[in-house]
Design a protein around this motif. Structure first.
Motif, PDB file in Angstrom:
ATOM      1  N   THR A  15      -2.008  -6.420  -2.348  1.00  0.00           N
ATOM      2  CA  THR A  15      -2.473  -5.489  -1.323  1.00  0.00           C
ATOM      3  C   THR A  15      -1.343  -4.714  -0.641  1.00  0.00           C
ATOM      4  O   THR A  15      -1.619  -3.802   0.134  1.00  0.00           O
ATOM      5  N   ASP A  16      -0.095  -5.042  -0.934  1.00  0.00           N
ATOM      6  CA  ASP A  16       1.039  -4.347  -0.322  1.00  0.00           C
ATOM      7  C   ASP A  16       1.216  -2.999  -1.016  1.00  0.00           C
ATOM      8  O   ASP A  16       1.685  -2.923  -2.154  1.00  0.00           O
ATOM      9  N   THR A  17       0.854  -1.937  -0.353  1.00  0.00           N
ATOM     10  CA  THR A  17       0.899  -0.598  -0.954  1.00  0.00           C
ATOM     11  C   THR A  17       2.307  -0.016  -0.993  1.00  0.00           C
ATOM     12  O   THR A  17       2.509   1.052  -1.568  1.00  0.00           O
ATOM     13  N   THR A  18       3.293  -0.713  -0.423  1.00  0.00           N
ATOM     14  CA  THR A  18       4.670  -0.208  -0.449  1.00  0.00           C
ATOM     15  C   THR A  18       5.421  -0.646  -1.704  1.00  0.00           C
ATOM     16  O   THR A  18       6.488  -0.122  -1.990  1.00  0.00           O
ATOM     17  N   GLN A  62      -6.044  -3.821 -13.047  1.00  0.00           N
ATOM     18  CA  GLN A  62      -5.741  -2.547 -12.399  1.00  0.00           C
ATOM     19  C   GLN A  62      -4.357  -2.022 -12.765  1.00  0.00           C
ATOM     20  O   GLN A  62      -4.179  -0.834 -13.028  1.00  0.00           O
TER      21      GLN A  62
END
Length: 129
Positions: A15-18, A62
């Motif tokens: 979930t860490d979009t960075t 994904q």
């Protein structure tokens, strides 16, 4: 408790979009280079895709789609591979922390995998000069 701790770590990474996306091309190149050396020395190279479940499996679908990662790795390395989802005997396991089998399930998985590989004659070493 330990499995839940590991799930929290996987959840963070998923979930860490960075975080940058996985380097699929570089990873495949790395393994293909080593696969070539291994096979040149007479090795019988077989790739194995073990089960995953839960959020980890979703992240793999994904970010590491089978067609662009697993299938491409096998194609470029010209190697045999066993993907758990292709075999009814291997596809039903639940991973307690999404990325590894429990001890008892690992024993069953390994027994079934060896049966499949023996049927394929995959465990026979190639002839060397």
């Amino acid at each position: 408790a330990f499995a839940n701790t590991v799930k929290k770590v996987w959840h963070f990474f998923m979930t860490d979009t960075t975080l940058p996306p996985p380097d699929v091309k570089g990873t495949i190149e790395f393994f293909v280079k080593d696969a070539k050396k291994f096979k040149e020395r007479g090795g019988n190279l077989i790739f194995l895709r073990s089960p995953s479940t839960g959020m980890y499996k979703g992240g793999e679908a994904q970010f590491l789609a089978r067609e662009s990662h697993w299938d491409e790795l096998l194609r470029q390395s010209d190697s045999k591979g066993y993907h758990y989802a292709d075999y009814e005997e291997l596809a039903h396991f639940d991973c307690p922390e999404w990325s590894h089998l429990s001890g008892p399930d690992a024993e069953i998985f390994t027994t079934e995998l060896v049966k499949i590989m023996k049927e394929d004659n995959a465990l026979i070493l190639p002839k060397t000069n």
